[in-house]
Design a protein around this motif. Structure first.
Motif, short mmCIF file in Angstrom:
data_model
loop_
_atom_site.label_atom_id
_atom_site.label_comp_id
_atom_site.label_asym_id
_atom_site.label_seq_id
_atom_site.Cartn_x
_atom_site.Cartn_y
_atom_site.Cartn_z
N GLN A 16 2.33 8.12 -6.00
CA GLN A 16 1.11 9.35 -6.40
C GLN A 16 1.77 10.24 -5.38
O GLN A 16 1.56 11.24 -5.95
CB GLN A 16 -0.50 9.13 -5.45
N SER A 50 0.71 -1.73 0.31
CA SER A 50 0.10 0.19 0.20
C SER A 50 0.44 1.00 -0.41
O SER A 50 0.95 2.04 -0.58
CB SER A 50 -0.58 0.13 1.03
N ASP A 101 -3.45 7.79 5.54
CA ASP A 101 -3.54 6.82 3.90
C ASP A 101 -3.26 5.40 3.91
O ASP A 101 -3.88 4.90 2.77
CB ASP A 101 -2.77 7.51 3.00
N ILE A 102 -2.30 5.03 4.24
CA ILE A 102 -1.85 3.92 4.20
C ILE A 102 -2.75 3.09 4.60
O ILE A 102 -3.64 1.87 3.85
CB ILE A 102 -0.67 3.50 5.20
N LYS A 115 2.12 1.61 -3.26
CA LYS A 115 1.59 2.61 -4.28
C LYS A 115 1.34 3.68 -4.47
O LYS A 115 0.85 4.31 -5.06
CB LYS A 115 -0.03 1.78 -3.88
N LEU A 116 0.97 3.50 -2.86
CA LEU A 116 0.40 5.44 -2.48
C LEU A 116 2.10 6.67 -3.02
O LEU A 116 2.32 7.48 -3.42
CB LEU A 116 0.15 5.52 -1.03
N ASP A 124 -5.90 3.14 5.46
CA ASP A 124 -7.44 3.04 4.45
C ASP A 124 -7.37 2.55 2.84
O ASP A 124 -8.00 1.69 2.26
CB ASP A 124 -7.60 4.46 3.77
N GLU A 125 -5.92 2.32 2.40
CA GLU A 125 -5.67 1.94 1.75
C GLU A 125 -5.95 0.38 1.51
O GLU A 125 -6.46 -0.38 0.15
CB GLU A 125 -4.21 2.18 1.02
N CYS A 126 -5.48 0.04 2.85
CA CYS A 126 -4.58 -0.82 2.80
C CYS A 126 -6.21 -2.07 4.02
O CYS A 126 -6.35 -2.97 4.46
CB CYS A 126 -4.02 -2.24 3.19
N GLU A 127 -7.00 -0.96 4.16
CA GLU A 127 -8.31 -1.53 5.08
C GLU A 127 -7.95 -2.04 6.12
O GLU A 127 -8.59 -3.23 6.23
CB GLU A 127 -9.12 -2.48 3.72
#
Length: 187
Positions: free
Chosen positions: A19, A12, A29-30, A15-16, A32-35
């Motif tokens: 961006q 994650s 952010d992390i 990936k972030l 949220d990305e990997c739930e």
């Protein structure tokens, strides 16, 4: 499950980082990305830089497992430096962040392993001293690290294959002379 979660956090972040810069990515952010929740993140890592460090240390371990003593320097260093190209934006973001030492640590450890094993293989029958092996390893290692820093600072604009080829050519052209001198000095 633990390995899966830890791996998900690392992926994650990668990936972030494609961006935005590392200084702009948050733990939220992390998560949220990997739930996952924040507690889960902090169970595995102390901060974002700890995640990055784990990513690079895993890469070093992988390279050491795959290292071959019969490969050319070009092959060995290309494989070890592959992560720099694969995650070019991440490397540039981290290099330009306040925690540049993550890249420095990776380059130093990775380069030291590749260079030392290559020199040891090339000088195996030459009976050179441990002191000479260490000197050559540092000499070539820091030349490579300095060149790699310049390459990163340029935005990694130079072609990777050409960059690695030039480093390899330089080592292959000078290493036999260094080994010969070390052998002569030990006699």
């Amino acid at each position: 499950m633990a390995k899966f979660t830890k791996r998900a956090i690392m992926l994650s972040l990668l990936k972030l980082l494609k961006q935005k810069s590392v200084d702009k990515v948050t733990v939220k952010d992390i998560c949220d990305e990997c739930e996952i929740n924040r507690n889960t993140f902090y169970y595995y890592f102390k901060d974002i830089y700890d995640v990055l460090n784990n990513i690079f240390m895993e890469e070093i371990e992988k390279n050491l497992r795959e290292a071959g003593s019969n490969g050319s320097f070009y092959e060995e260093y290309s494989r070890a430096a592959e992560i720099l190209v694969e995650y070019k934006d991440v490397v540039i973001h981290v290099y330009n962040s306040r925690n540049r030492d993550i890249i420095t640590n990776y380059l130093e450890k990775m380069t030291a392993e590749v260079v030392r094993s290559y020199i040891a293989a090339k000088s195996e029958c030459e009976n050179i001293s441990e002191k000479d092996l260490e000197f050559m390893s540092y000499f070539y290692g820091y030349a490579i690290i300095g060149s790699t820093y310049k390459w990163i600072e340029s935005g990694m604009q130079a072609d990777f294959e050409h960059f690695i080829a030039r480093i390899s050519e330089s080592i292959d052209a000078t290493l036999p002379v260094m080994i010969s001198k070390a052998k002569a000095n030990s006699n």
